[in-house]
Design a protein around this motif. Structure first.
Motif, PDB file in Angstrom:
ATOM      1  N   GLN A  29      10.473  12.381  -1.838  1.00  0.00           N
ATOM      2  CA  GLN A  29       9.718  11.060  -3.455  1.00  0.00           C
ATOM      3  C   GLN A  29      10.662   9.913  -3.369  1.00  0.00           C
ATOM      4  N   ILE A  30      11.067   9.529  -2.587  1.00  0.00           N
ATOM      5  CA  ILE A  30      12.143   8.826  -2.841  1.00  0.00           C
ATOM      6  C   ILE A  30      11.009   7.204  -1.809  1.00  0.00           C
ATOM      7  N   LYS A  31      10.192   8.206  -1.084  1.00  0.00           N
ATOM      8  CA  LYS A  31       9.358   7.185  -0.316  1.00  0.00           C
ATOM      9  C   LYS A  31       8.143   6.636  -0.949  1.00  0.00           C
ATOM     10  N   THR A  32       7.977   7.709  -2.686  1.00  0.00           N
ATOM     11  CA  THR A  32       6.438   6.855  -2.791  1.00  0.00           C
ATOM     12  C   THR A  32       7.586   6.139  -4.079  1.00  0.00           C
ATOM     13  N   LEU A  33       8.794   6.214  -4.420  1.00  0.00           N
ATOM     14  CA  LEU A  33       9.337   5.096  -5.475  1.00  0.00           C
ATOM     15  C   LEU A  33       9.613   4.191  -6.155  1.00  0.00           C
ATOM     16  N   ASP A  34       8.802   3.278  -5.179  1.00  0.00           N
ATOM     17  CA  ASP A  34       8.045   1.731  -5.788  1.00  0.00           C
ATOM     18  C   ASP A  34       7.260   1.960  -6.752  1.00  0.00           C
ATOM     19  N   GLU A  35       6.277   3.299  -5.719  1.00  0.00           N
ATOM     20  CA  GLU A  35       4.647   2.780  -6.596  1.00  0.00           C
ATOM     21  C   GLU A  35       4.497   3.978  -7.629  1.00  0.00           C
TER      22      GLU A  35
END
Length: 80
Positions: A29-35
């Motif tokens: 989920q870290i990869k999609t944090l900004d989104e």
């Protein structure tokens, strides 16, 4: 440590340990944090605008949290 040396008796103790299972679940989920932050904040702003237009005379929604550098609105707080 040097930043918190005067705070031990004033701040609650939060344990930040994470189990292997929790880490395995959260890591992708870290990869999609900004989104997700953008989605949360957009959803929050839409909700605030609707509430203020409908019942704004009867409720107060704080706009800023002191000391926070990046707002992530994953919940809403208000005063009646």
């Amino acid at each position: 440590p040097k930043y918190l040396k005067e705070k031990p008796m004033k701040l609650p103790n939060y344990s930040l340990r994470m189990s292997n299972l929790a880490a395995a679940v959260i890591r992708p989920q870290i990869k999609t944090l900004d989104e997700r932050i953008q989605k949360y904040n957009k959803r929050y702003q839409t909700l605030v605008e609707k509430l203020e237009s409908q019942v704004g005379d009867h409720l107060f929604i704080p706009q800023l949290t002191p000391g926070v550098t990046r707002m992530v609105h994953d919940s809403i707080q208000f005063n009646l």
